[in-house]
Design an enzyme around this catalytic site. Structure first.
Site, PDB file in Angstrom:
ATOM      1  N   GLU A  67      19.040 -51.146 -79.341  1.00 21.71           N
ATOM      2  CA  GLU A  67      19.124 -49.697 -79.433  1.00 21.71           C
ATOM      3  C   GLU A  67      17.870 -49.066 -78.836  1.00 21.71           C
ATOM      4  OE1 GLU A  67      20.646 -47.056 -79.958  1.00 21.71           O
ATOM      5  OE2 GLU A  67      22.350 -47.298 -81.314  1.00 21.71           O
ATOM      6  N   ASP A 122      26.350 -41.239 -78.527  1.00 17.66           N
ATOM      7  CA  ASP A 122      25.374 -42.047 -79.257  1.00 17.66           C
ATOM      8  C   ASP A 122      24.024 -41.868 -78.570  1.00 17.66           C
ATOM      9  OD1 ASP A 122      23.993 -44.071 -80.651  1.00 17.66           O
ATOM     10  OD2 ASP A 122      25.747 -45.365 -80.754  1.00 17.66           O
ATOM     11  N   ASN A 182      17.218 -42.790 -87.840  1.00  7.79           N
ATOM     12  CA  ASN A 182      17.797 -43.523 -86.721  1.00  7.79           C
ATOM     13  C   ASN A 182      17.029 -43.206 -85.440  1.00  7.79           C
ATOM     14  OD1 ASN A 182      19.663 -45.136 -85.342  1.00  7.79           O
ATOM     15  ND2 ASN A 182      21.167 -43.505 -85.156  1.00  7.79           N
ATOM     16  N   ASP A 193      25.969 -43.575 -96.112  1.00  7.74           N
ATOM     17  CA  ASP A 193      25.902 -45.033 -95.993  1.00  7.74           C
ATOM     18  C   ASP A 193      27.036 -45.515 -95.103  1.00  7.74           C
ATOM     19  OD1 ASP A 193      25.571 -47.744 -96.249  1.00  7.74           O
ATOM     20  OD2 ASP A 193      25.847 -47.805 -98.428  1.00  7.74           O
ATOM     21  N   ASN A 201      21.997 -38.144 -83.478  1.00  5.33           N
ATOM     22  CA  ASN A 201      21.722 -39.468 -82.931  1.00  5.33           C
ATOM     23  C   ASN A 201      20.798 -39.343 -81.719  1.00  5.33           C
ATOM     24  OD1 ASN A 201      21.940 -42.273 -82.485  1.00  5.33           O
ATOM     25  ND2 ASN A 201      24.098 -42.281 -82.999  1.00  5.33           N
TER      26      ASN A 201
END
EC number: 3.1.1.17
Length: 299
Positions: free
Chosen positions: A17, A213, A101, A119, A151
């Site tokens: 990522e 994303d 994130n 979650d 994100n």
């Protein structure tokens, strides 16, 4: 769909990522080997840059060159000092409702950080989340709320606009960054469909027309966006028109323009994003494809 040659840069990872091009190398987090790595454009000289036992995610650099990175499962942003020691930059435990994130670090050294909001891997229903600003002194401020899984994010080259992917929201949002670090009102940068009508993940995911994303900005003001459910990376113009689509032959969850001329698009690829499957296997790769327009903005 544009036909471009896609090749593997690095393989044998768990789930990569947040790829970043920095000082002639590609940096990236690998969730389930608990480390941040770097590698050359050709996939050589793989280095472990820092171990992150509580799972790494977003990363960037302060103006003085120190690395900052997300430690997801203990809900902290960490900082690597010039002597190599690692310290807490900010504890965001009380400010997030899910794992922190991806984040982008701007030219002022401010970290703009999203979080899951719920979650995801435990099967909870979708809940919206807040966006945080972490100032260089480590202070934490909520700057936006009611985002559908904030994100991948970018800051435009003039430092004036923050663009945030909302993975469960069928949209990419934009905010004007004001001089004091506050954000203006959310606006649609791109909209691909409606907000989900169900908060059950198994019902919300199929409603994603494009689930944005990780992303990066190019010099013509377009975003390359990884579609977390579509197995593709798309070049998107402001307003939402998809100008180009590349299918790398796997799921793709993040992307970054870099390389010696800024025209190599690196792709974080894996079969899926399921924590149990990815942590038990080493099937993830970073792949790359050459594109026409070079990198711009941050990261």
């Amino acid at each position: 769909m544009t036909e471009r040659a896609v090749h593997s840069v690095i393989s044998g990872m768990s789930y990569t990522e947040c790829p970043r091009w920095h000082e002639g190398r590609l940096w990236f987090a690998d969730f389930y080997t608990d480390a941040i790595y770097s590698v050359t454009e050709a996939g050589e000289d793989l280095r472990t840059e820092v171990e992150v036992p509580a799972q790494p995610s977003g990363l960037g650099w302060l103006p003085d060159g120190r690395l900052v990175f997300v430690s997801m499962k203990d809900r902290k942003v960490m900082r690597r000092e010039s002597d190599g020691s690692v310290v807490v930059h900010a504890d965001v435990t009380d400010a997030v409702t899910g794992h922190p994130n991806d984040m982008v670090v701007d030219g002022e050294g401010r970290c703009w950080l999203g979080n899951f909001g719920f979650d995801l891997m435990g099967g909870a229903d979708v809940e919206t989340a807040s966006l945080l600003r972490i100032d260089p002194d480590g202070s934490v401020t909520e700057v936006a709320h009611d985002l559908w899984f904030p994100n991948g994010s970018v800051v435009t080259g003039d430092g004036g606009t923050l663009i945030v992917d909302e993975t469960f929201g069928n949209r990419i949002s934009a905010f004007t960054i004001q001089s004091d670090g506050r954000l203006g009102e959310r606006r649609d940068w791109a909209r691909f469909g409606d907000l989900p009508t169900s908060r059950v993940v198994a019902e919300a995911v199929p409603q994603a027309v494009l689930a944005p994303d990780g992303c990066c900005l190019d010099a013509e003001g377009c975003l390359w966006v990884a579609d977390a459910v579509g197995g593709r990376v798309c070049r998107v113009a402001e307003g939402g028109e998809i100008l180009e689509e590349i299918m790398p032959g796997s799921g793709v969850f993040a992307c970054m323009l870099g390389g010696s001329d800024g025209r190599t698009l690196f792709l974080s690829c894996a079969p899926d994003f399921d924590e149990h499957a990815r942590s038990a296997a080493r099937e993830a790769e970073i792949r790359a494809v050459r594109v026409d327009v070079p990198h711009a903005g941050l990261p």
